[in-house]
Design an enzyme around this catalytic site. Structure first.
Site, mmCIF file in Angstrom:
data_model
loop_
_atom_site.group_PDB
_atom_site.id
_atom_site.type_symbol
_atom_site.label_atom_id
_atom_site.label_comp_id
_atom_site.label_asym_id
_atom_site.label_seq_id
_atom_site.Cartn_x
_atom_site.Cartn_y
_atom_site.Cartn_z
ATOM 1 N N CYS A 194 0.881 -0.998 -0.087
ATOM 2 C CA CYS A 194 0.085 -0.049 -0.193
ATOM 3 C C CYS A 194 0.817 1.346 0.092
ATOM 4 O O CYS A 194 1.685 1.407 0.763
ATOM 5 C CB CYS A 194 -1.002 0.178 1.319
ATOM 6 S SG CYS A 194 -1.968 1.562 1.332
ATOM 7 N N ARG A 197 0.000 4.687 3.162
ATOM 8 C CA ARG A 197 0.194 4.462 4.185
ATOM 9 C C ARG A 197 0.442 5.645 5.329
ATOM 10 O O ARG A 197 0.440 5.408 6.578
ATOM 11 C CB ARG A 197 1.015 3.418 4.656
ATOM 12 C CG ARG A 197 0.590 2.107 4.312
ATOM 13 C CD ARG A 197 1.529 1.006 4.424
ATOM 14 N NE ARG A 197 2.546 0.846 3.384
ATOM 15 C CZ ARG A 197 3.762 -0.031 3.393
ATOM 16 N NH1 ARG A 197 3.969 -0.523 4.581
ATOM 17 N NH2 ARG A 197 4.347 0.002 2.355
ATOM 18 N N TRP A 368 -8.990 5.412 0.164
ATOM 19 C CA TRP A 368 -9.556 6.043 -1.219
ATOM 20 C C TRP A 368 -8.982 5.554 -2.483
ATOM 21 O O TRP A 368 -7.890 5.214 -2.212
ATOM 22 C CB TRP A 368 -9.745 7.658 -1.319
ATOM 23 C CG TRP A 368 -8.434 8.215 -0.737
ATOM 24 C CD1 TRP A 368 -7.380 8.472 -1.518
ATOM 25 C CD2 TRP A 368 -8.214 8.913 0.464
ATOM 26 N NE1 TRP A 368 -6.499 9.289 -0.674
ATOM 27 C CE2 TRP A 368 -6.977 9.438 0.343
ATOM 28 C CE3 TRP A 368 -8.726 8.997 1.844
ATOM 29 C CZ2 TRP A 368 -6.212 9.971 1.534
ATOM 30 C CZ3 TRP A 368 -8.112 9.367 2.937
ATOM 31 C CH2 TRP A 368 -6.911 9.910 2.827
ATOM 32 N N GLU A 373 -4.938 3.031 -10.377
ATOM 33 C CA GLU A 373 -5.736 1.748 -9.930
ATOM 34 C C GLU A 373 -6.930 1.437 -10.939
ATOM 35 O O GLU A 373 -7.122 0.438 -11.615
ATOM 36 C CB GLU A 373 -6.274 1.673 -8.653
ATOM 37 C CG GLU A 373 -5.132 1.811 -7.577
ATOM 38 C CD GLU A 373 -5.974 1.872 -6.203
ATOM 39 O OE1 GLU A 373 -6.211 0.489 -5.726
ATOM 40 O OE2 GLU A 373 -6.237 2.690 -5.434
HETATM 41 N N1 ARG Z 1 -6.822 -1.903 -6.933
HETATM 42 C C1 ARG Z 1 -7.999 -2.037 -6.417
HETATM 43 C C2 ARG Z 1 -9.085 -1.756 -7.381
HETATM 44 O O1 ARG Z 1 -8.671 -1.138 -8.422
HETATM 45 C C3 ARG Z 1 -8.242 -1.457 -5.036
HETATM 46 C C4 ARG Z 1 -7.129 -1.879 -3.984
HETATM 47 C C5 ARG Z 1 -7.262 -0.810 -2.869
HETATM 48 N N2 ARG Z 1 -7.030 0.410 -3.269
HETATM 49 C C6 ARG Z 1 -6.901 1.436 -2.422
HETATM 50 N N3 ARG Z 1 -6.774 2.711 -2.672
HETATM 51 N N4 ARG Z 1 -7.400 1.306 -1.163
HETATM 52 O O2 ARG Z 1 -10.302 -1.871 -7.147
#
Ligand code: ARG
Length: 504
Positions: A194, A197, A368, A373
């Site tokens: 992560c 953090r 968030w 991602e």
């Molecule tokens: N990578 C994942 C997604 O696209 C989420 C993982 C957690 N990500 C976060 N920012 N807490 O759904």
């Protein structure tokens, strides 16, 4: 929120009271006498008194030193008597290796790039059921950490004694709400994958350890989604449901996240929706889930909660719990026509939280999103929504020539659209440049606190423009630290294929 009792409702073990101790008085008396005598001796010398080099002149300082030493020893005994106490009436403590720290990352923790460019293997180095000795060692290590980082919580010794007794009697123990909150936050702090953090202390912990039935778990998950969304100002949050105990297995949430989109195989062999959940969707349909009359690319899958008594049960998500962001581009009007959208809150729900030897397999948590991602991975990966070719074509790029870098250019525009759309919808999101810098601040803080910060380079470096972010250009500690979150192999298979059930 904190609505659960401080002792375990499943087995009512009274917390051990610290035994009354008189030894502090003895220690203080010795020390005071020693200090007084040394003081007298030094004072006499300072005042210029002539101390005859006689027997008395030698004996007084020596006696002072001996008394002082006795005082210090007695103090040491008192300081550790808490730990000593718990051996009385208990089984002797076996000397077993600490479960927490490992020299190597362990099997399964392979760099994503080596063998699997797309599906990164998950770590599974910590078994999901521990023997009593392992639980004792893990509990001790965790409680030491908790007390070291929270000196205001009182004495370690008595708490440790109570926990050891509880483990001997029941095979597990019940965290205090403070231990649970600290453990969950540190599990986040220790999560090597992560980048976000820096905010680990702000994690809101919903103590739901008394909830173990499927309906209750589902209901609280839906509340979690609403509370974490918080009108767009997303709150990092975890809901901790009933733990694994020797006489009652914990509930399991099958879904990888609370909100996931269905994937359907179409007659032409292509996939509508999220191909990652093609197999999961097929299994839920086989189990009776009815997709919408007209299936779409963003159909929210039902939540599956399995308990030992009820088996797997499916719960459709209520509309108020599902907040989504429709995608538009700051300049390219046609982008909205692609009909892309994504959910606002990523709540990971298939990981097991492990704190001091206690497993919480159902402990969904969220932060968030970081834009990449969604923009680079969920929309960009060839085994996900694979939007790059279509966007490149709409941009009028020459997709016959790799060297035109059409992939990279399309990727940038999709990612701009994601960041722009979240912002326009008033939903928290972060970009990879900002988040990389924040992560380095976090590393610095951790270092200053004298802690290691396990970090997996292959997960921390963003999936686009890696070398433009400072996290790319350095090495990290990779040693596993506990507490932590674990993606157990069975849970991961279940999240992708809807099988095998946890309890057969
Ligand atoms: N990578 C994942 C997604 O696209 C989420 C993982 C957690 N990500 C976060 N920012 N807490 O759904």
């Amino acid at each position: 929120m904190n609505d659960s009792p401080a002792t375990c409702p499943f087995h009512d073990v009274a917390a051990d009271r610290p035994a009354t101790r008189h030894s502090p008085l003895v220690a203080v008396a010795f020390a005071v006498a020693g200090l007084a005598m040394s003081g007298l001796t030094i004072g006499a010398v300072e005042l210029g008194w002539h101390l005859p080099v006689s027997r008395a002149g030698f004996v007084v300082p020596v006696a002072a030193i001996v008394l002082l030493a006795l005082g210090i020893c007695a103090h040491q005994l008192v300081a550790h008597s808490g730990e000593q106490l718990l051996q009385v009436g208990d089984r002797p403590w076996p000397q077993i290796p600490r479960a927490g720290r490992r020299a190597s990352p362990g099997p399964g923790r392979v760099r994503a790039r080596a063998a699997h460019p797309v599906h990164r293997p998950d770590p599974g180095p910590v078994p999901d059921s521990l023997g009593n000795d392992e639980i004792r060692a893990a509990a001790e290590e965790f409680l030491e950490l908790f007390h070291a980082e929270n000196p205001q919580t009182g004495w370690l010794g008595p708490r440790l004694a109570a926990v050891m007794r509880e483990i001997d009697l029941t095979g597990t123990y019940w965290h205090t709400p403070e231990e649970l909150a600290f453990g969950a936050r540190v599990a986040w702090r220790n999560n090597a994958r992560c980048i976000g953090r820096l905010y680990w202390r702000s994690l809101q912990v919903r103590d739901l350890r008394t909830v173990g039935d499927a309906g209750g778990v589902a209901r609280h998950c839906f509340d979690h989604l609403r509370a974490a969304h918080n009108g767009g100002k997303i709150r990092p949050m975890i809901s901790v449901f009933a733990p694994e105990t020797p006489n009652r297995p914990a509930p399991r949430i099958w879904n990888e996240q609370l909100i996931r989109y269905a994937g359907y195989e179409q007659p032409d062999g292509r996939v509508l929706g999220d191909p990652r959940y093609l197999s999961f969707t097929r299994e839920l349909i086989r189990r009776g889930w009815q997709p919408p009359d007209v299936p779409g690319a963003f159909d929210v899958l039902p939540l599956v909660v399995e308990t030992v008594d009820e088996g797997p049960r499916m719960f459709p998500l209520p509309a108020q719990s599902v907040h989504e962001v429709p995608m538009e581009h700051p300049e390219l009007a046609w982008f909205a026509e692609l009909g892309l959208r994504w959910h606002a809150v990523p709540v990971i729900s298939s990981n097991r939280l492990l704190i001091g030897g206690v497993s919480y397999p159902a402990a969904p948590f969220n932060g968030w999103y970081m834009g990449t991602e969604i923009g680079a991975r969920n929309f960009g990966d060839i085994d996900r929504y694979a939007m790059i070719p279509e966007v490149a074509q709409r941009l009028g790029l020459d997709i016959s020539d790799e060297a035109s870098l059409w992939r990279d250019r399309a990727l940038v525009e999709i990612n701009r659209a994601v960041l722009h759309s979240f912002k326009a919808s008033g939903v928290s999101i972060t970009d990879h440049h900002t988040e990389s810098r924040r992560f380095l601040i976090h590393l610095e803080r951790e270092e200053r606190a004298g802690r290691r910060c396990p970090t997996d380079w292959s997960w921390i470096v963003p999936p686009m423009s890696g070398s433009q972010t400072p996290v790319f250009h350095r090495h990290y500690d990779s040693e596993l630290q506990l507490p932590n979150f674990f993606a157990d192999p069975d849970a991961t298979t279940r999240a992708l294929h809807g099988t095998p059930p946890a309890f057969r």
